[in-house]
Structures are given as C-alpha cells and as structure tokens.
Design a protein around this motif. Structure first.
Motif, mmCIF file in Angstrom:
data_model
loop_
_atom_site.group_PDB
_atom_site.id
_atom_site.type_symbol
_atom_site.label_atom_id
_atom_site.label_comp_id
_atom_site.label_asym_id
_atom_site.label_seq_id
_atom_site.Cartn_x
_atom_site.Cartn_y
_atom_site.Cartn_z
ATOM 1 N N ASN A 91 0.913 -1.298 0.149
ATOM 2 C CA ASN A 91 -0.130 -0.040 0.089
ATOM 3 C C ASN A 91 0.704 1.217 0.007
ATOM 4 O O ASN A 91 0.416 2.159 0.841
ATOM 5 C CB ASN A 91 -0.763 0.129 1.369
ATOM 6 N N GLY B 257 1.740 3.619 4.019
ATOM 7 C CA GLY B 257 2.222 2.294 3.580
ATOM 8 C C GLY B 257 3.562 1.645 4.075
ATOM 9 O O GLY B 257 4.411 2.564 4.781
ATOM 10 N N GLY C 28 -1.156 3.321 -2.918
ATOM 11 C CA GLY C 28 -1.650 1.869 -2.817
ATOM 12 C C GLY C 28 -0.977 1.081 -3.554
ATOM 13 O O GLY C 28 -1.733 -0.188 -4.096
#
Ligand code: ADP
Ligand code: MG
Lengths: 285, 253
Positions: free
Chosen positions: A40, A91, A54
């Motif tokens: 992510n 992420g 993402g």
C-alpha cells in the motif's frame, strides 16, 4: 574470513555451472523467500498530490520482477522508496535484506567525474571495508567482465555513454547485492552491447539467485527477463493495475525465449493493457 | 591543432610588434603627444631605471605581500563562511544578504574605511584585498555545495556512503571545481585590493608609486608601473592555471 572471501569471489560467467536447477539446489536457495514486500505504498513530492498510492508488490529471491507503465507514472519513485532515498508517505516497504545488500542502478549513468572507472567501481567495496588494493583488483575484474578492460584508468568523460553505463553496472554488481533495483538500465546502450550486457546480467542473476526489480519501457525485455511483470497505472495516485506471471523455464536465453509459445500472445496482451493506460491521457502518447 | 596555435601566436606577435612600432613612430614624429603617450623606448628606459635603482623590489614585495595575504585569507575565510552557510540554514539567512550586499557594491569604496580602521600600512591593504576575494569565494563555495549534483549524492548514498564519505567523494571535489573556476578572478581581485589600497594612502607599494607618478604627471613611469603589475598578475594567472589543471586533472585528462 578467507572462506567468505573465496566464496564471494565471482566466477567468470563461462565457468559458472548451469544455474537454476531446483532438483540439485538446497531448498533455502530456491526462489520463494521474499526479499522485498511493498504494501500500500503512497509517495508524494512535497505537497503535491501523491504520485503513487496503494502500490503493492513482492520480489522473492531468485526472482526477476519488472515494473512497466506510462512515463511519469511513478516507476522510479517506487524504486526510490524501496532504496530508502525517499521516505514513504504511507504504506510500507518490508525488506529482508540489509540496506547494504541492495544495489541500485540508476536511470542515468552519472559516475563521480573526478574518479576513474576503477575508483568508481571500487568505491562501494571500499565503503564496505575492503582494502584498497583488493577493491581495485575486484573492480578491474568486474570491468573486464563487462568488456571494459584497458579502460580502468579512464575518467567518466573519456568514456562513451554505453561504457559509462557498464561502469555503473559494474559498480553495483561488484557489491554482489541480494536485491538489485534497476531503473531503465539499458535504454542508452546500442543494440549489440545491450544484448550482450542483458544476456550477461540474466546469466548472473539466474546463477546468483538474487532478487531483481527492473523498471523498463521495453516490454520484450521485461518479459524475456522476468518471472512477473507489474503494470503501473497512469498517475497521479498510480497503482498496480495488472500483473502477469511469466512461466518460461530458466535458464533462459535472450533470443530463444522469444520463441516460447506464450511469449507473443502475452506481449500482445501487455502491450494492449499499457496502451489502454496511455490512451487515457486523451489520445496517444 | 598545434599549427593553429602557432599561427595564432604568430599573428598576435605581429600585431603587437606593429602596434609598438607604430606607437614609437607616431610619438617620435609628433603625431601623438609624447607627454600623454611617451614612445615605447622611453617607457623601456623608465623600466630599466626603476629596476636598476633597486628600490622597486621593496615596493613589489609590499604589493605582493598584501595581495597574497589577502588572497589566501580571502580563500580561507570565504570558503569557511560559504561552507558554514551551506550547512547551517540559520547562518545562511544571516550571511547571504550581507554577502549579496557586499557583492553588489563596488567593494573598493571600503578602502578609506579600512585605512581609518587599520592604518596606512599593510593591514588596510590586506583587508581590502581579503574582502574582495572572500565575497567571491563565499559564493563559489556556497553555490558549489547547494548546487551539487544530487544524482551523485544519491549514488554515493545507495553505495553505502555516510556524511563523511559524501563530503570527501562529492562535496569537496565539486566545490574545488567551482573555486578553481574563480581562482583567476580571485587573483585579479587580490591585486586590485592591494593596489587600490596603496593608491588611496600608503608609503610603499606599486600603488603608491603609481599615485606618485600620477601626481607628477609622469606618463612614462605610470605606464611602466602598469606593465609591471600586469606582468605579475599574468605570472600568478599562469600559476593559478597550473594549480587548476593539477587539481582538476580529471577535467583535462
Ligand atoms: N524530485 C521530484 N520532485 C517533484 N516531483 C517529482 C520528482 N521526481 C518525480 N516527480 C514527479 O513524479 C511523477 C513520477 O515520476 P517518476 O517516478 O520519475 O516516473 P517514471 O519513472 O515512471 O517515469 C512525475 O509526474 C514526476 O514529475
Ligand atoms: Mg523513471
């Protein structure tokens, strides 16, 4: 100490045994153990909209993974995040190797202009504590291996673009990385040299069973070298919009692989999908 | 290549000889007033007298000391400040405007102030020459560090280099290249500072002799002194050129 040094010494390509034989190799050397796992990932430059958002991908040891996508979509940015040059905005990047076990071959061929080819290649080794004389010997070996014998004492401005690129490659390979990040590494090479260097690299990667993440705009190259190809969508907020496993057995031959029955159909599919991403720009490239 | 160079030299030599001959003839024939432009032979005589007397060396030494001390002091201080400013942001906020201001004004206007502060001896000349050089070098080092090729920085970082390595492998060499680029200008500035300082107020130096020659309307001596200063600056230029070639051998290899 000595045994490590011995083992670490790269064998000339011609002497190396045929690589990748799952039957003969101990299981822990088989592909499969993840070297890098991106989850992510979101990256932005300054306050602008995130370039990528993402993005998830994995590269296991012994695996070559290619990342393709429209130009400006954020392929280089993904590599920069993995290399640690840029901190993720969101992420994570999970690495099972040390930062020093990573090699990064950049898109351009910038070398230290005030250092000779040999000194440039030896730099990374020197930083890892290799004594000067040994680092220079090792550097010369790598330069020879990439067809640059006799150019050891040249400064970058005395080398052609293709030669500089190969010095940069030697600089990275000499560190014997376990994870190799490459950003459009061969774009500037002429066809013949490109073929040789790529074939050489393919053999090296298969033999050493390292993990490679390759950014390229050459779809044939991506398919010929990789175990998987990821397609990055058009940015901003680019993500992986498709992935293609490539089940062509190794060791591969750069020419022979193109004759594999799955090669042409998959190439067409990837090409179609990539064109779709580019078309969204509103008519052509 | 060598032929072209030789031909260029030949052309320059011919042009110079012609000019000198023309000057001599015109001056002797009264076409130009020898009071303003004394013939080259007269200037040559003045030259001879200046050196034969022996006292000229003392003045040359004075100017040289001031210029060289100013040059090295300026290199040192300019580099230190430039480096500090590039490394420490708050320092840059303070230093940059000062340097921009100093760079914008004709710095020789500081000469009278330095004479009040440091007296008419060597000190004021060194100070002027130092300020001229330091501001120039400050900007070389400051921009050399700030505009360093980030690709090289990243390259060294991904090879595993830390701050010390970056400094040694990237910053110092690239700043050296910048500073060497302004070294010749710095030599010129150093002499400007020394001579102008002497010109304003002093009891020694080529600038002092110049102002003396000027006050007696001695054009021959003025010209002779100008040529002497030119010769010395050219000598230092060639030394600076050699230093540059040596330090930046990778550029000339
Ligand atoms: N240092 C940077 N500062 C600001 N924007 C950047 C920077 N580097 C890249 N970008 C932007 O991020 C986007 C993705 O860049 P990049 O990762 O280089 O794309 P790719 O490698 O796929 O061509 C582009 O739109 C580019 O303009
Ligand atoms: Mg890119």
């Amino acid at each position: 100490m000595t045994s490590t040094a011995q083992r670490r010494k790269p064998k000339p390509l011609s002497e190396r045994p045929v690589p990748y034989d799952p039957e003969a190799d101990p299981p822990e050397r088989l592909p499969g153990s993840p070297v890098v796992a991106v989850r992510n990932l979101r990256m932005r430059y300054g306050k602008a909209e995130p370039v990528i958002d993402g993005v998830s991908l994995d590269v296991a040891s012994g695996q070559v993974v290619s990342l393709i996508g429209p130009s400006g979509s954020g392929k280089s940015t993904v590599l920069r995040a993995i290399s640690g040059l840029h901190k993720p905005d969101g992420g994570e990047v999970k690495l099972s190797v040390e930062p020093r076990e990573m090699g990064f071959l950049f898109q351009d061929d910038a070398l230290l202009p005030w250092r000779t080819a040999r000194q440039n290649v030896a730099l990374g080794l020197r930083l890892r504590g290799t004594p000067k004389a040994e680092a220079f010997r090792e550097a010369d070996r790598w330069l020879a291996r990439l067809g640059l014998s006799g150019l050891e004492k040249r400064y970058p401005r005395q080398l052609s673009g293709g030669q500089r690129k190969r010095v940069a490659l030697a600089q990275v390979l000499a560190l014997r990385p376990k994870l190799l990040l490459m950003d459009e590494p061969f774009a500037s090479l002429d066809a013949i040299v490109r073929h040789h260097v790529t074939q050489d690299l393919l053999q090296w990667v298969e033999g050493e069973r390292i993990a490679v993440l390759l950014v390229t705009h050459d779809l044939e190259e991506a398919q010929a070298l990789s175990d998987a190809v990821y397609l990055l969508s058009r940015g901003p907020r680019a993500r992986i919009s498709a992935s293609y496993p490539i089940d062509i057995p190794r060791p591969r031959d750069l020419i022979g692989v193109r004759g594999h029955p799955t090669f042409a159909p998959l190439l067409q599919r990837i090409w179609h999908d990539l064109s779709g991403e580019v078309d969204q720009l509103g008519g052509g490239i | 290549m060598r032929d072209a160079l030789a031909r260029a030299w030949a052309r320059q030599a011919i042009a110079l000889t012609t000019l000198v001959l023309l000057w001599e003839v015109c001056s002797r024939a009264g076409l130009i007033d020898p009071f303003y432009a004394p013939p080259p032979t007269v200037i040559a005589m003045t030259f001879y007298e200046l050196f034969a007397g022996g006292t000229i060396w003392e003045h040359i030494a004075a100017t040289f000391s001031a210029a060289l001390l100013g040059l090295f002091g300026g290199l040192l201080i300019g580099s230190a400040l430039g480096f500090a400013a590039a490394m420490v942001r708050p320092l840059a906020d303070v230093l940059e405007p000062v340097m921009i201001l100093l760079n914008a004004i004709p710095r020789v206007i500081l000469a009278p102030l330095f004479i009040i502060w440091f007296g008419i001896d060597l000190g004021s000349k060194v100070a002027l020459s130092l300020v001229l050089v330091a501001v120039l070098i400050f900007f070389s080092v400051y921009s050399g560090i700030r505009e360093v090729d980030t690709r090289l920085v990243e390259r060294v970082q991904t090879l595993g280099g830390g701050r010390a390595t970056l400094l040694r492998e990237v910053y110092v060499p690239s700043v050296t290249a910048w500073v060497m680029g302004s070294l010749k200008v710095a030599v010129g500035f150093a002499f400007t500072g020394a001579v102008v300082g002497e010109f304003v107020a002093s009891s020694r130096g080529l600038g002092y002799l110049l102002s003396f020659a000027q006050s007696t309307y001695n054009a021959a001596q003025t010209l002779a002194l100008i040529f002497i200063i030119m010769a010395f600056v050219l000598l230092l230029f060639s030394l600076a050129g050699r230093l540059e070639r040596w330090l930046l051998h990778w550029r000339y290899a």
